[in-house]
Write an enzyme that holds these catalytic residues in place. Structure first.
Site, short mmCIF file in Angstrom:
data_model
loop_
_atom_site.label_atom_id
_atom_site.label_comp_id
_atom_site.label_asym_id
_atom_site.label_seq_id
_atom_site.Cartn_x
_atom_site.Cartn_y
_atom_site.Cartn_z
N PRO A 11 0.80 -1.28 -0.09
CA PRO A 11 0.16 -0.12 -0.03
C PRO A 11 0.73 1.38 -0.12
O PRO A 11 1.73 1.17 0.68
CB PRO A 11 -0.82 -0.19 1.31
CG PRO A 11 0.03 -0.99 2.31
CD PRO A 11 0.70 -1.82 1.20
N ASN A 12 0.31 2.40 -0.79
CA ASN A 12 1.11 3.61 -0.62
C ASN A 12 2.34 3.75 -1.44
O ASN A 12 2.60 4.83 -1.61
CB ASN A 12 1.12 4.10 0.69
CG ASN A 12 -0.23 4.10 1.52
OD1 ASN A 12 -1.22 4.89 0.95
ND2 ASN A 12 0.07 3.77 2.81
N ARG A 19 5.09 10.91 -2.31
CA ARG A 19 4.75 10.66 -0.97
C ARG A 19 6.18 10.76 -0.09
O ARG A 19 7.32 10.37 -0.36
CB ARG A 19 4.71 9.15 -0.89
CG ARG A 19 4.55 8.75 0.54
CD ARG A 19 4.49 6.95 0.47
NE ARG A 19 4.06 6.49 1.87
CZ ARG A 19 4.59 5.19 2.08
NH1 ARG A 19 4.86 4.32 1.07
NH2 ARG A 19 4.28 4.86 3.28
N TYR A 24 11.47 8.67 0.95
CA TYR A 24 11.17 7.84 0.17
C TYR A 24 12.05 8.15 -1.16
O TYR A 24 11.92 7.30 -2.13
CB TYR A 24 9.85 7.34 -0.09
CG TYR A 24 9.36 6.72 1.24
CD1 TYR A 24 9.66 5.49 1.56
CD2 TYR A 24 8.26 7.38 1.70
CE1 TYR A 24 9.34 4.90 2.64
CE2 TYR A 24 7.56 6.79 2.87
CZ TYR A 24 8.17 5.45 3.48
OH TYR A 24 7.64 4.86 4.27
N ASN A 75 7.90 -5.89 -1.49
CA ASN A 75 7.94 -4.53 -0.55
C ASN A 75 6.50 -4.57 0.13
O ASN A 75 5.53 -3.94 -0.58
CB ASN A 75 8.19 -3.26 -1.17
CG ASN A 75 8.31 -2.18 0.00
OD1 ASN A 75 7.80 -2.41 0.99
ND2 ASN A 75 8.94 -1.07 -0.42
N ALA A 78 3.44 -1.21 4.98
CA ALA A 78 3.00 -1.04 6.09
C ALA A 78 2.70 -2.17 6.74
O ALA A 78 2.99 -2.64 7.89
CB ALA A 78 2.03 0.12 6.40
N GLU A 99 12.47 -9.92 0.90
CA GLU A 99 11.99 -8.54 1.24
C GLU A 99 12.59 -7.16 1.00
O GLU A 99 13.87 -7.20 1.39
CB GLU A 99 11.65 -8.94 2.60
CG GLU A 99 10.63 -7.62 3.54
CD GLU A 99 10.96 -7.81 5.07
OE1 GLU A 99 11.24 -8.97 5.42
OE2 GLU A 99 10.62 -6.85 5.69
N HIS A 101 12.83 -2.81 1.01
CA HIS A 101 12.49 -1.50 1.63
C HIS A 101 13.14 -0.49 1.23
O HIS A 101 14.32 -0.61 1.15
CB HIS A 101 12.30 -1.72 3.30
CG HIS A 101 11.63 -2.40 3.89
ND1 HIS A 101 10.24 -2.59 3.96
CD2 HIS A 101 11.77 -3.72 4.53
CE1 HIS A 101 9.57 -3.46 4.42
NE2 HIS A 101 10.71 -4.47 4.63
N ARG A 108 14.16 3.85 11.86
CA ARG A 108 13.15 4.60 11.64
C ARG A 108 12.40 4.38 13.18
O ARG A 108 13.02 3.88 13.98
CB ARG A 108 12.23 4.40 10.62
CG ARG A 108 12.78 4.64 9.11
CD ARG A 108 12.05 4.62 8.06
NE ARG A 108 11.00 5.53 8.06
CZ ARG A 108 9.79 5.33 7.20
NH1 ARG A 108 9.74 4.45 6.45
NH2 ARG A 108 9.00 6.22 7.48
#
Ligand code: DQA
Length: 146
Positions: A11-12, A19, A24, A75, A78, A99, A101, A108
């Site tokens: 998502p997003n 964003r 990012y 990825n 969230a 995976e 990111h 973070r």
């Protein structure tokens, strides 16, 4: 038959470019996908790319990958930090999964430090922006070829 890789964006990530650019970067999802396609051609592998906002759609896409794909590059965004269902889907299909990111989730907020996916993934690449995806694809292809 060429190695077939499924790329899943959570998502997003469709909002990349606009964003939170300080976190990012300004590269759009379309640009990331183009870079992945270019690398896939170089590595002589086939890619299918999906982006889903909902957890259920991601779970279904992973389930449907069975017998169709040799590796999954994901990825989970969230859902990385919340989704037992996506973890179970990855474990259920047993397809080697990497995976990735864009940001370094470990430097973070604390809630981003834990990944439900990491325990069922072959590995995790985090913090290198677009390069996380490209390094992840290289790692996955080498895993699938070994
Ligand atoms: C992300 C990191 C996640 O914590 C976040 O929720 C995202 C993007 C990354 O690529 O850095 O949406 O997966």
């Amino acid at each position: 038959m060429p190695i077939r890789i499924l790329v899943v964006h959570g998502p997003n990530l469709d909002l990349l470019g606009r964003r939170e650019p300080e976190t990012y970067g300004t590269t759009t999802l379309e640009e990331i996908n183009r870079s992945l396609e270019t690398l896939a051609t170089e590595l002589d592998v086939e890619l299918e790319i999906a982006q889903h906002a909902s957890e259920g759609a991601i779970v279904r896409t992973i389930g449907e990958a069975l017998d169709r794909f040799d590796g999954i590059l994901i990825n989970p965004a969230a859902y990385t930090h919340t989704s037992v269902a996506i973890r179970d889907a990855v474990a259920a299909v047993g397809i080697p999964t990497v995976e990735v990111h864009l940001s370094n989730i470990h430097r973070r907020e604390e809630f981003r430090h834990h990944s439900f996916i990491a325990g069922v993934a072959a590995g995790q690449i985090s913090g290198f922006g677009v390069q996380s995806y490209l390094l992840g694809l290289r790692a996955l292809v080498s895993l699938c070829s070994s």
